[in-house]
Design a protein around this motif. Structure first.
Motif, PDB file in Angstrom:
ATOM      1  N   UNK A  34      16.231  52.665  14.574  1.00  0.00           N
ATOM      2  CA  UNK A  34      17.239  51.609  14.457  1.00  0.00           C
ATOM      3  C   UNK A  34      18.308  52.099  13.489  1.00  0.00           C
ATOM      4  N   UNK A  35      19.350  51.306  13.202  1.00  0.00           N
ATOM      5  CA  UNK A  35      20.441  51.813  12.331  1.00  0.00           C
ATOM      6  C   UNK A  35      19.985  52.268  10.955  1.00  0.00           C
ATOM      7  N   UNK A  36      18.781  51.908  10.552  1.00  0.00           N
ATOM      8  CA  UNK A  36      18.315  52.255   9.209  1.00  0.00           C
ATOM      9  C   UNK A  36      17.440  53.503   9.176  1.00  0.00           C
ATOM     10  N   UNK A  37      17.212  54.129  10.331  1.00  0.00           N
ATOM     11  CA  UNK A  37      16.448  55.362  10.303  1.00  0.00           C
ATOM     12  C   UNK A  37      15.590  55.586  11.538  1.00  0.00           C
ATOM     13  N   UNK A  38      14.812  56.659  11.492  1.00  0.00           N
ATOM     14  CA  UNK A  38      13.931  57.068  12.596  1.00  0.00           C
ATOM     15  C   UNK A  38      12.580  57.465  12.023  1.00  0.00           C
ATOM     16  N   UNK A  39      11.521  57.043  12.687  1.00  0.00           N
ATOM     17  CA  UNK A  39      10.164  57.439  12.288  1.00  0.00           C
ATOM     18  C   UNK A  39       9.413  57.942  13.514  1.00  0.00           C
ATOM     19  N   UNK A  53      10.748  46.279  12.772  1.00  0.00           N
ATOM     20  CA  UNK A  53      11.951  46.617  12.040  1.00  0.00           C
ATOM     21  C   UNK A  53      13.078  45.691  12.453  1.00  0.00           C
ATOM     22  N   UNK A  54      14.133  45.605  11.630  1.00  0.00           N
ATOM     23  CA  UNK A  54      15.295  44.786  11.954  1.00  0.00           C
ATOM     24  C   UNK A  54      16.554  45.601  11.692  1.00  0.00           C
ATOM     25  N   UNK A  55      17.408  45.745  12.694  1.00  0.00           N
ATOM     26  CA  UNK A  55      17.258  45.265  14.068  1.00  0.00           C
ATOM     27  C   UNK A  55      16.039  45.898  14.759  1.00  0.00           C
ATOM     28  N   UNK A  80      21.803  42.060   4.737  1.00  0.00           N
ATOM     29  CA  UNK A  80      21.266  43.387   4.479  1.00  0.00           C
ATOM     30  C   UNK A  80      19.818  43.332   4.008  1.00  0.00           C
ATOM     31  N   UNK A  81      19.480  42.318   3.179  1.00  0.00           N
ATOM     32  CA  UNK A  81      18.128  42.217   2.664  1.00  0.00           C
ATOM     33  C   UNK A  81      17.133  41.831   3.751  1.00  0.00           C
ATOM     34  N   UNK A  82      17.615  41.218   4.821  1.00  0.00           N
ATOM     35  CA  UNK A  82      16.725  40.822   5.906  1.00  0.00           C
ATOM     36  C   UNK A  82      16.491  41.964   6.885  1.00  0.00           C
ATOM     37  N   UNK A  83      17.306  43.007   6.841  1.00  0.00           N
ATOM     38  CA  UNK A  83      17.146  44.134   7.739  1.00  0.00           C
ATOM     39  C   UNK A  83      16.203  45.171   7.124  1.00  0.00           C
ATOM     40  N   UNK A  84      15.599  45.977   7.994  1.00  0.00           N
ATOM     41  CA  UNK A  84      14.662  46.996   7.505  1.00  0.00           C
ATOM     42  C   UNK A  84      14.577  48.132   8.503  1.00  0.00           C
ATOM     43  N   UNK A  85      14.174  49.271   8.007  1.00  0.00           N
ATOM     44  CA  UNK A  85      13.989  50.425   8.874  1.00  0.00           C
ATOM     45  C   UNK A  85      12.756  50.281   9.746  1.00  0.00           C
ATOM     46  N   UNK A  86      12.620  51.134  10.758  1.00  0.00           N
ATOM     47  CA  UNK A  86      11.482  51.054  11.677  1.00  0.00           C
ATOM     48  C   UNK A  86      10.169  51.456  11.008  1.00  0.00           C
ATOM     49  N   UNK A  87       9.112  50.765  11.361  1.00  0.00           N
ATOM     50  CA  UNK A  87       7.766  51.064  10.881  1.00  0.00           C
ATOM     51  C   UNK A  87       6.826  51.063  12.084  1.00  0.00           C
ATOM     52  N   UNK A  88       5.991  52.087  12.197  1.00  0.00           N
ATOM     53  CA  UNK A  88       5.008  52.137  13.288  1.00  0.00           C
ATOM     54  C   UNK A  88       3.773  51.355  12.874  1.00  0.00           C
ATOM     55  N   UNK A  89       3.451  50.338  13.654  1.00  0.00           N
ATOM     56  CA  UNK A  89       2.330  49.454  13.351  1.00  0.00           C
ATOM     57  C   UNK A  89       1.052  49.934  14.033  1.00  0.00           C
TER      58      UNK A  89
END
Length: 207
Positions: free
Chosen positions: A113-118, A55-57, A23-32
């Protein structure tokens, strides 16, 4: 029995630890990387809009209409959406292939991804069709000792993409803007010229 319970507790602790690590290795999407707020391009050149995310996934990337969030797809020969987040507008034939819903639209890049939408910022896309145009300046009559104002009339469909580079008088002399905003080269006696939003100010001296 105690040994069995210890093994069960150890297994549960290991499972919890592994789950926390994943869980700590996963993260929400970020626009670079995202496009500028406004993208203008010619029908003869086309344009590519890049949207990079992390982001991960790994997030999935789609382009949507800013107005209602509807996902857009390919329009053969006019618009193509790549899986890497690039939105492509190929060159197109002027009047035959111009489509307002494609070439004059507000888009957004969307990453999920599973952690959100941006979303990216709104991207105002405008295709400019290359075509001939003419400028004009109305005749103005002025009494000696007074001022006259002339405006360079530019057709509205190119006004956002055209700037006045010089004025030319009836004798063929060019007046180009200097750094201070004045027009030089061929200054006539008692005549001063200034530029302000396509306006030419002529000040005729009394002598």
């Amino acid at each position: 029995m105690a040994a069995l319970l210890n093994k069960v507790w150890l297994a549960l602790l290991l499972a919890a630890f592994c789950g926390q690590k994943v869980s700590s290795e996963e993260s929400g999407p970020v626009i670079v990387e995202e496009p500028e707020n406004r993208v203008d391009f010619s029908n003869s050149t086309g344009a590519n809009l890049h949207c990079s995310v992390r982001g991960r996934p790994k997030p999935t990337v789609v382009w949507v209409r800013a107005e209602d969030g509807t996902a857009i797809g390919d329009v053969p020969g006019l618009r193509k959406v790549l899986a890497n987040g690039t939105l492509i507008f190929p060159p197109f034939r002027a009047e035959e292939e111009y489509r307002q819903e494609v070439h004059a639209q507000v888009y957004r890049c969307q990453a999920t991804n599973p952690h959100g939408t941006v979303h990216s910022r709104d991207v105002h896309v405008r295709a400019v069709v290359a075509q001939d145009y003419e400028t004009d300046a109305d005749k103005e009559y002025v009494i000696k000792g007074n001022n006259a104002i002339m405006k360079c009339e530019i057709p509205s469909f190119v006004a956002d993409f055209v700037s006045v580079q010089a004025w030319v008088d009836g004798d063929g002399r060019s007046y180009t803007p200097a750094q201070d905003g004045r027009y030089g080269n061929g200054w006539g006696r008692g005549v001063a010229l200034y530029d302000n939003d396509n306006l030419l100010f002529l000040s005729y001296g009394g002598g």
